[in-house]
Design a protein around this motif. Sequence first.
Motif, PDB file in Angstrom:
ATOM      1  N   THR A  89       0.822  -1.219   0.000  1.00 32.77           N
ATOM      2  CA  THR A  89       0.000   0.000   0.000  1.00 32.77           C
ATOM      3  C   THR A  89       0.848   1.258   0.000  1.00 32.77           C
ATOM      4  OG1 THR A  89      -0.149   0.013   2.424  1.00 32.77           O
ATOM      5  CG2 THR A  89      -1.880  -1.177   1.201  1.00 32.77           C
ATOM      6  N   GLY A  90       2.126   1.113   0.354  1.00 32.00           N
ATOM      7  CA  GLY A  90       3.021   2.256   0.321  1.00 32.00           C
ATOM      8  C   GLY A  90       3.088   3.065   1.595  1.00 32.00           C
ATOM      9  N   GLY A  91       2.425   2.606   2.644  1.00 32.85           N
ATOM     10  CA  GLY A  91       2.495   3.372   3.888  1.00 32.85           C
ATOM     11  C   GLY A  91       1.746   2.696   5.022  1.00 32.85           C
ATOM     12  N   PHE A  92       1.969   3.161   6.235  1.00 33.34           N
ATOM     13  CA  PHE A  92       1.366   2.563   7.414  1.00 33.34           C
ATOM     14  C   PHE A  92      -0.113   2.905   7.530  1.00 33.34           C
ATOM     15  CE2 PHE A  92       5.859   2.483   8.364  1.00 33.34           C
ATOM     16  CZ  PHE A  92       6.022   1.292   9.051  1.00 33.34           C
ATOM     17  N   THR A  93      -0.481   4.119   7.136  1.00 36.48           N
ATOM     18  CA  THR A  93      -1.887   4.526   7.239  1.00 36.48           C
ATOM     19  C   THR A  93      -2.748   3.694   6.308  1.00 36.48           C
ATOM     20  OG1 THR A  93      -1.227   6.792   7.802  1.00 36.48           O
ATOM     21  CG2 THR A  93      -3.476   6.462   7.013  1.00 36.48           C
ATOM     22  N   ALA A  94      -2.302   3.541   5.058  1.00 38.86           N
ATOM     23  CA  ALA A  94      -3.076   2.757   4.089  1.00 38.86           C
ATOM     24  C   ALA A  94      -3.132   1.294   4.499  1.00 38.86           C
ATOM     25  CB  ALA A  94      -2.460   2.894   2.701  1.00 38.86           C
ATOM     26  N   ALA A  95      -2.011   0.777   5.033  1.00 43.24           N
ATOM     27  CA  ALA A  95      -1.989  -0.613   5.476  1.00 43.24           C
ATOM     28  C   ALA A  95      -2.970  -0.829   6.618  1.00 43.24           C
ATOM     29  CB  ALA A  95      -0.578  -1.010   5.887  1.00 43.24           C
ATOM     30  N   ALA A  96      -3.015   0.111   7.547  1.00 45.06           N
ATOM     31  CA  ALA A  96      -3.943   0.003   8.668  1.00 45.06           C
ATOM     32  C   ALA A  96      -5.387   0.008   8.187  1.00 45.06           C
ATOM     33  CB  ALA A  96      -3.703   1.154   9.647  1.00 45.06           C
ATOM     34  N   ARG A  97      -5.658   0.803   7.158  1.00 39.81           N
ATOM     35  CA  ARG A  97      -7.012   0.910   6.633  1.00 39.81           C
ATOM     36  C   ARG A  97      -7.480  -0.418   6.031  1.00 39.81           C
ATOM     37  NH1 ARG A  97      -6.111   4.481   2.939  1.00 39.81           N
ATOM     38  NH2 ARG A  97      -6.123   6.187   4.454  1.00 39.81           N
ATOM     39  N   ILE A  98      -6.628  -1.045   5.202  1.00 44.15           N
ATOM     40  CA  ILE A  98      -7.074  -2.285   4.546  1.00 44.15           C
ATOM     41  C   ILE A  98      -7.088  -3.475   5.511  1.00 44.15           C
ATOM     42  CG2 ILE A  98      -6.185  -1.521   2.309  1.00 44.15           C
ATOM     43  CD1 ILE A  98      -3.969  -3.645   2.660  1.00 44.15           C
ATOM     44  N   MET A  99      -6.291  -3.406   6.589  1.00 36.33           N
ATOM     45  CA  MET A  99      -6.262  -4.503   7.551  1.00 36.33           C
ATOM     46  C   MET A  99      -7.255  -4.297   8.699  1.00 36.33           C
ATOM     47  SD  MET A  99      -2.241  -5.596   7.892  1.00 36.33           S
ATOM     48  CE  MET A  99      -2.698  -7.045   8.867  1.00 36.33           C
ATOM     49  N   GLY A 100      -7.852  -3.123   8.746  1.00 43.88           N
ATOM     50  CA  GLY A 100      -8.804  -2.850   9.812  1.00 43.88           C
ATOM     51  C   GLY A 100      -8.159  -2.711  11.169  1.00 43.88           C
ATOM     52  N   GLU A 101      -6.923  -2.248  11.198  1.00 39.13           N
ATOM     53  CA  GLU A 101      -6.170  -2.070  12.442  1.00 39.13           C
ATOM     54  C   GLU A 101      -5.819  -0.593  12.608  1.00 39.13           C
ATOM     55  OE1 GLU A 101      -5.433  -4.474  14.526  1.00 39.13           O
ATOM     56  OE2 GLU A 101      -5.855  -6.288  13.350  1.00 39.13           O
ATOM     57  N   SER A 102      -5.309  -0.269  13.775  1.00 34.70           N
ATOM     58  CA  SER A 102      -4.833   1.094  13.986  1.00 34.70           C
ATOM     59  C   SER A 102      -3.441   1.242  13.387  1.00 34.70           C
ATOM     60  CB  SER A 102      -4.784   1.417  15.480  1.00 34.70           C
ATOM     61  OG  SER A 102      -3.799   0.630  16.130  1.00 34.70           O
ATOM     62  N   GLN A 103      -3.075   2.475  13.058  1.00 32.00           N
ATOM     63  CA  GLN A 103      -1.750   2.718  12.491  1.00 32.00           C
ATOM     64  C   GLN A 103      -0.662   2.329  13.482  1.00 32.00           C
ATOM     65  OE1 GLN A 103      -1.182   6.618  10.832  1.00 32.00           O
ATOM     66  NE2 GLN A 103       1.038   6.446  10.797  1.00 32.00           N
ATOM     67  N   SER A 104      -0.901   2.571  14.748  1.00 32.54           N
ATOM     68  CA  SER A 104       0.112   2.251  15.757  1.00 32.54           C
ATOM     69  C   SER A 104       0.328   0.740  15.858  1.00 32.54           C
ATOM     70  CB  SER A 104      -0.301   2.822  17.116  1.00 32.54           C
ATOM     71  OG  SER A 104      -1.516   2.231  17.560  1.00 32.54           O
ATOM     72  N   SER A 105      -0.718  -0.048  15.726  1.00 31.18           N
ATOM     73  CA  SER A 105      -0.557  -1.499  15.811  1.00 31.18           C
ATOM     74  C   SER A 105       0.221  -2.039  14.610  1.00 31.18           C
ATOM     75  CB  SER A 105      -1.922  -2.190  15.904  1.00 31.18           C
ATOM     76  OG  SER A 105      -2.667  -2.023  14.714  1.00 31.18           O
ATOM     77  N   ILE A 106      -0.009  -1.453  13.431  1.00 35.39           N
ATOM     78  CA  ILE A 106       0.746  -1.854  12.243  1.00 35.39           C
ATOM     79  C   ILE A 106       2.213  -1.498  12.423  1.00 35.39           C
ATOM     80  CG2 ILE A 106       1.050  -1.510   9.767  1.00 35.39           C
ATOM     81  CD1 ILE A 106      -1.436  -3.094  10.477  1.00 35.39           C
ATOM     82  N   SER A 107       2.470  -0.300  12.926  1.00 40.01           N
ATOM     83  CA  SER A 107       3.842   0.140  13.153  1.00 40.01           C
ATOM     84  C   SER A 107       4.546  -0.754  14.170  1.00 40.01           C
ATOM     85  CB  SER A 107       3.847   1.594  13.629  1.00 40.01           C
ATOM     86  OG  SER A 107       5.167   2.037  13.867  1.00 40.01           O
ATOM     87  N   LYS A 108       3.836  -1.101  15.246  1.00 36.88           N
ATOM     88  CA  LYS A 108       4.421  -1.976  16.260  1.00 36.88           C
ATOM     89  C   LYS A 108       4.743  -3.351  15.689  1.00 36.88           C
ATOM     90  CE  LYS A 108       2.244   0.173  20.308  1.00 36.88           C
ATOM     91  NZ  LYS A 108       1.246  -0.021  21.400  1.00 36.88           N
ATOM     92  N   ALA A 109       3.870  -3.877  14.834  1.00 40.82           N
ATOM     93  CA  ALA A 109       4.082  -5.201  14.241  1.00 40.82           C
ATOM     94  C   ALA A 109       5.327  -5.205  13.361  1.00 40.82           C
ATOM     95  CB  ALA A 109       2.855  -5.616  13.438  1.00 40.82           C
ATOM     96  N   VAL A 110       5.479  -4.177  12.525  1.00 41.83           N
ATOM     97  CA  VAL A 110       6.642  -4.103  11.639  1.00 41.83           C
ATOM     98  C   VAL A 110       7.919  -3.892  12.443  1.00 41.83           C
ATOM     99  CG1 VAL A 110       7.731  -2.835   9.744  1.00 41.83           C
ATOM    100  CG2 VAL A 110       5.264  -3.288   9.693  1.00 41.83           C
TER     101      VAL A 110
END
Length: 293
Positions: A16-37
């Motif tokens: 998706t090219g970014g954490f915000t877009a990834a969070a949107r398609i995964m239905g998660e918060s941006q912070s949780s995506i960032s923590k996972a990576v």
Amino acid sequence: MDRFQELSAFIAVVETGGFTAAARIMGESQSSISKAVNALEKRLGVALLHRSTRKVTLTDQGQKYYERTRPLLDEINMADSELASSTLDFTGLVRIAAPSTFGRLHVLPLIPELLSCHPGLKVDLVLSDALRDMVEDRIDLAIRLSPSNDPDSVVRRVGSTSLVCAGSRCYFAQYGVPRTPADLIDHNCLIYGAMTEWSFTGPSGRFSVPVSGSLSSNSAETILAGVQAGVGIGMFYRASLVEELKHADVITVLDEFVNESRDVNLVWPKRRFISTRVRIATDFFTQRLPLRL
């Protein structure tokens, strides 16, 4: 943190090219995506992403990791969908690679039957004489006539095809027919790939003859066209000449000296899980290809 969650978050960010877009398609918060990576990078001990205020890009190590893990995630998702399905009509794309001439003559004619037997399948047929990197090119199944010594692949032999030396009648009428392999030094031999020496067998065993000519190509189709046009003599797999040898224009020579053969192999990446759609295609060609050789 769950490794699958880390991997899914990483791939979502890449695609998706970014954490915000990834969070949107995964239905998660941006912070949780960032923590996972971040957890994934910490566990691996390498930086997978270059982060800036404008965009996120892969590091060299991140690119390699993405290329290796993306197919694995595809297979996990496919396994989930197949096990959850109550039907036998398996769906999905199977990307098949085959040599150009052999694929046109023997693989392409079988595709309609494969699709008719399994309407949910989709086939992407890649015809190329280049030896494809199966992981990099996302190849699910390769049909090869050359030896396969790749430790990361699984090989299933389904048949064999012999080598033949062939030319057109018009060429031989003008330049004569070679009676022994040594006679090829006086003939225009068309070079496929790096085959500048042709192998033969005589009373004393196997030997090679250096050959040269006015046309060379990495495409077997080009060499075949040159032979048909009377340009010179070529060395082919017999399975690639089935149509031409039915007619009188192309004939084989030096048959008593050519007895080498090549295995016809089905090859797929060595993975712990092979999707059902790939197994279906593999089993189909295992049964049907030998009938054409």
